[in-house]
Design a protein around this motif. Sequence first.
Motif, mmCIF file in Angstrom:
data_model
loop_
_atom_site.group_PDB
_atom_site.id
_atom_site.type_symbol
_atom_site.label_atom_id
_atom_site.label_comp_id
_atom_site.label_asym_id
_atom_site.label_seq_id
_atom_site.Cartn_x
_atom_site.Cartn_y
_atom_site.Cartn_z
ATOM 1 N N TYR A 7 6.839 64.396 40.567
ATOM 2 C CA TYR A 7 8.252 64.518 40.217
ATOM 3 C C TYR A 7 8.858 65.799 40.769
ATOM 4 C CZ TYR A 7 8.131 60.758 36.722
ATOM 5 O OH TYR A 7 8.032 59.553 36.102
ATOM 6 N N ASP A 8 10.169 65.756 40.948
ATOM 7 C CA ASP A 8 10.937 66.961 41.185
ATOM 8 C C ASP A 8 11.067 67.705 39.856
ATOM 9 O OD1 ASP A 8 12.545 68.900 42.243
ATOM 10 O OD2 ASP A 8 14.330 67.655 42.395
ATOM 11 N N ASN A 9 11.480 68.959 39.900
ATOM 12 C CA ASN A 9 11.684 69.735 38.670
ATOM 13 C C ASN A 9 13.059 69.462 38.083
ATOM 14 O OD1 ASN A 9 9.195 71.483 38.413
ATOM 15 N ND2 ASN A 9 9.785 71.884 40.517
ATOM 16 N N THR A 10 13.347 68.195 37.814
ATOM 17 C CA THR A 10 14.618 67.817 37.221
ATOM 18 C C THR A 10 14.661 68.226 35.753
ATOM 19 O OG1 THR A 10 15.948 65.921 36.524
ATOM 20 C CG2 THR A 10 13.617 65.524 36.886
ATOM 21 N N ARG A 11 15.845 68.622 35.276
ATOM 22 C CA ARG A 11 15.969 69.043 33.879
ATOM 23 C C ARG A 11 15.726 67.893 32.912
ATOM 24 N NH1 ARG A 11 21.136 73.225 33.679
ATOM 25 N NH2 ARG A 11 20.246 74.795 35.099
ATOM 26 N N LEU A 12 15.846 66.642 33.393
ATOM 27 C CA LEU A 12 15.548 65.505 32.525
ATOM 28 C C LEU A 12 14.077 65.481 32.133
ATOM 29 C CD1 LEU A 12 17.602 62.671 34.270
ATOM 30 C CD2 LEU A 12 18.127 63.849 32.124
ATOM 31 N N ALA A 13 13.221 66.045 32.995
ATOM 32 C CA ALA A 13 11.783 66.015 32.742
ATOM 33 C C ALA A 13 11.216 67.365 32.353
ATOM 34 C CB ALA A 13 11.046 65.490 33.979
ATOM 35 N N VAL A 14 11.818 68.437 32.856
ATOM 36 C CA VAL A 14 11.254 69.772 32.670
ATOM 37 C C VAL A 14 12.246 70.684 31.969
ATOM 38 C CG1 VAL A 14 10.295 71.783 33.815
ATOM 39 C CG2 VAL A 14 9.895 69.513 34.765
ATOM 40 N N ALA A 15 11.789 71.343 30.920
ATOM 41 C CA ALA A 15 12.648 72.297 30.210
ATOM 42 C C ALA A 15 11.784 73.323 29.492
ATOM 43 C CB ALA A 15 13.500 71.551 29.171
ATOM 44 N N PRO A 16 11.682 74.540 29.906
ATOM 45 C CA PRO A 16 12.106 75.088 31.206
ATOM 46 C C PRO A 16 10.901 75.222 32.113
ATOM 47 C CG PRO A 16 11.673 76.840 29.683
ATOM 48 C CD PRO A 16 11.295 75.563 28.965
ATOM 49 N N ILE A 17 11.078 75.889 33.276
ATOM 50 C CA ILE A 17 9.959 76.247 34.156
ATOM 51 C C ILE A 17 9.535 77.669 33.801
ATOM 52 C CG2 ILE A 17 9.212 76.588 36.534
ATOM 53 C CD1 ILE A 17 11.378 74.597 37.358
#
Length: 223
Positions: A7-17
């Motif tokens: 996956y890309d680091n989209t905010r839909l999947a990742v919160a936060p980096i």
Amino acid sequence: MPLSILYDNTRLAVAPIRGDGTCKRSHQFAALQCHYVFEDRFGRPAKGNGSPWIAAIDLRPMADGAVEGMVGFTRRTFMVPIPHARDIEELNAMLRERCVARQQAVLRGEAGTIAEHLVKDRAAFMDLPAIPFDACDQRPGRVSSQALVRYRNNDCSVPVAYAHREIIVKGYVDEVLIVSAGEEIARHRRSYETADFVFNPLHYLPLLEQKVGALDHAAPLQG
């Protein structure tokens, strides 16, 4: 279902980096992963040659930038000329038809068609669960005295009999579903405006039977 997905680091999947580059999954993405039990991998932040831009099935190791190339290939192969569709369902059907047609092609250096290789790839897939994942934004709510439910700053109507009840709002990409005690009581197109009202005039018929004079002035019946 693939064993792992990149996956890309989209905010839909990742919160936060985090500072070390690792990712904390969002609540909804974690629910998706638990439902289908796949391994997730994320592109490296600020690395153009390692960030996927879109999700990609990851059945074998992929070199940096391979996904970017896949995105470009997909655009040129399936979206040129630009497809025109009335809604997302028609667009998905169109893209599926083009993908199925593509399966009859034979890639350079390969002995069989894409469809024949897909049969081998599917042998490595996991079985899908019996019940599909309900991909929506679920929020608790309460029906107002005007038989309205607020979702993301917009109001949607429900039958007047459900005024003051506790409900669950399910927000999908193109529609909003309202549930009370496990029963669907209203379904509306989703509005992306601000402070919008989405009415179904039939929800107010029982009230109009008692207040006939409201027929000419009620907001749900305008137009």
